[in-house]
Write an enzyme that holds these catalytic residues in place. Sequence first.
Site, PDB file in Angstrom:
ATOM      1  N   ASP A 128      -5.904  19.532 -14.788  1.00  0.00           N
ATOM      2  CA  ASP A 128      -6.249  18.353 -15.439  1.00  0.00           C
ATOM      3  C   ASP A 128      -5.691  18.340 -16.591  1.00  0.00           C
ATOM      4  OD1 ASP A 128      -7.739  16.146 -16.427  1.00  0.00           O
ATOM      5  OD2 ASP A 128      -9.422  16.479 -15.366  1.00  0.00           O
ATOM      6  N   LYS A 145      -7.310   6.901 -19.533  1.00  0.00           N
ATOM      7  CA  LYS A 145      -7.837   7.451 -20.918  1.00  0.00           C
ATOM      8  C   LYS A 145      -6.462   7.392 -21.744  1.00  0.00           C
ATOM      9  CE  LYS A 145     -11.536   8.586 -19.105  1.00  0.00           C
ATOM     10  NZ  LYS A 145     -11.736  10.080 -18.413  1.00  0.00           N
ATOM     11  N   ARG A 189       0.809  -1.095  -0.148  1.00  0.00           N
ATOM     12  CA  ARG A 189      -0.082  -0.145   0.034  1.00  0.00           C
ATOM     13  C   ARG A 189       0.924   1.220   0.100  1.00  0.00           C
ATOM     14  NH1 ARG A 189      -1.790   1.856   4.399  1.00  0.00           N
ATOM     15  NH2 ARG A 189      -2.729   0.048   5.411  1.00  0.00           N
ATOM     16  N   TYR A 223     -14.562  18.746 -15.610  1.00  0.00           N
ATOM     17  CA  TYR A 223     -15.053  17.276 -15.611  1.00  0.00           C
ATOM     18  C   TYR A 223     -16.389  16.672 -14.599  1.00  0.00           C
ATOM     19  CZ  TYR A 223     -15.194  12.247 -15.303  1.00  0.00           C
ATOM     20  OH  TYR A 223     -15.536  10.792 -15.271  1.00  0.00           O
TER      21      TYR A 223
HETATM   22  C1  PLP Z   1     -12.205  10.333 -17.096  1.00  0.00           C
HETATM   23  C2  PLP Z   1     -11.717  11.806 -16.638  1.00  0.00           C
HETATM   24  C3  PLP Z   1     -11.698  11.986 -15.224  1.00  0.00           C
HETATM   25  C4  PLP Z   1     -11.954  10.881 -14.101  1.00  0.00           C
HETATM   26  O1  PLP Z   1     -10.993   9.943 -14.361  1.00  0.00           O
HETATM   27  P1  PLP Z   1     -11.460   8.167 -13.813  1.00  0.00           P
HETATM   28  O2  PLP Z   1     -10.323   7.640 -14.315  1.00  0.00           O
HETATM   29  O3  PLP Z   1     -12.602   8.157 -14.786  1.00  0.00           O
HETATM   30  O4  PLP Z   1     -11.921   8.238 -12.547  1.00  0.00           O
HETATM   31  C5  PLP Z   1     -11.020  13.487 -14.936  1.00  0.00           C
HETATM   32  N1  PLP Z   1     -10.890  14.288 -15.522  1.00  0.00           N
HETATM   33  C6  PLP Z   1     -11.072  14.122 -17.055  1.00  0.00           C
HETATM   34  C7  PLP Z   1     -10.770  15.241 -17.959  1.00  0.00           C
HETATM   35  C8  PLP Z   1     -11.467  12.877 -17.518  1.00  0.00           C
HETATM   36  O5  PLP Z   1     -11.741  12.671 -18.750  1.00  0.00           O
END
Ligand code: PLP
Length: 371
Positions: A170, A195, A47, A99
């Site tokens: 982000d 992603k 962890r 988001y």
């Molecule tokens: C998908 C996404 C998130 C969240 O990520 P998860 O892996 O689904 O928890 C945050 N910001 C953006 C721009 C995203 O496309």
Amino acid sequence: MKIETIAIHVGTQTDPSTGAVVQPLVQSTTFERKEDGSFTNGFIYSRSSNPNRTALEKVLAELEQGVEAAAFSSGNAAGMAVFQSLEPGTHIIAPDDMYHGLRNQLKTLFAGILEFDFIDINNEQILNAHIKPNTGLIWIETPSNPLLKITDIKKITDIAKTKGIKVVCDNTFATPVCQQPLLLGADIVMHSSTKYFSGHSDLMGGVLITTKNNDWWGKIRAIQEMGGAIPSPFDCYMLVRSVKTLPYRMRGHIHNAQLLTEFLSVHPKVEQVLYPGLPSHTGHDIAKQQMQEFGGMLSFCIKGGEAEARRVINGLKLFTRATSLGGVESLIEHRATMEGPDTKTPFNLLRVSAGLEHIDDLIEDLRQALD
Ligand SMILES: *Cc1c(COP(=O)(O)O)cnc(C)c1O
């Protein structure tokens, strides 16, 4: 080193015990103490840290030109660690098109603990009017989802610095191949590794990358370790593997997105195409300054409203109707449905994650569905 080389070589090395060229998967949750009580290579309990996670964190930190990274089990878990690290009562300024998963997290889980305003962050006057004595964080997301709005990272970080406010960016849509926010003054970069980093729509992950190993970062590390929202060794192994091809995959995503944009821009059934690479896009000039490439995501609005938009996505054969992005397969989504009742997304908007299929096949599919 250039980004292609970093992606392949940083974090991992030939395994000294076996000569394996690829770092082995270490599933062990615990590591043996030596007789003197110390640990070989510093690993104690998975962890806290694990060889596969350490390798992943090293390569992601360097890809964003940061000093350290902390990997999480999802993008939302990474975002949550940032919010948890703030003192109760801290005020956050976030974009009104943040988001939706993180916006909902703030509104439902942090109501009464943190203060927040969701504003048009690109309007300097509105931004300045919302900065309060307890504002501790400005959150930016550029290009934004799903309108591909562009935020001037340097301008926001300059404003924030004069007031001692932290900035988190982000960078999921852009990836470090297209944009490196830490070089533009952001304190921390956040990604959903689910992603483009994963790139194959088969694992969830998130990461925070910092420019400074300071007290704030120490707190985030403590949240990662004590909260335990960590990725499994296998997911880390898979991500290290995927990230090796990130720069080359991005070239394909970018190429296909650009050509799809050109096709859609002149199609009579398309009202508008949203892509930061288009000179007509409102954020194009800033995008040109802060992005090396314009990314693999685009949205377009169909003439004839929601019914026509639905007719088009239901007529596609190659594009898959699904949320998420950044995988090898092209995805298309009626975004307003996904975001729910408080969405600001137009109902005739379709969001596309350009995959790595041949562009001729993708255009042909769109052509037949639009006609
Ligand atoms: C998908 C996404 C998130 C969240 O990520 P998860 O892996 O689904 O928890 C945050 N910001 C953006 C721009 C995203 O496309």
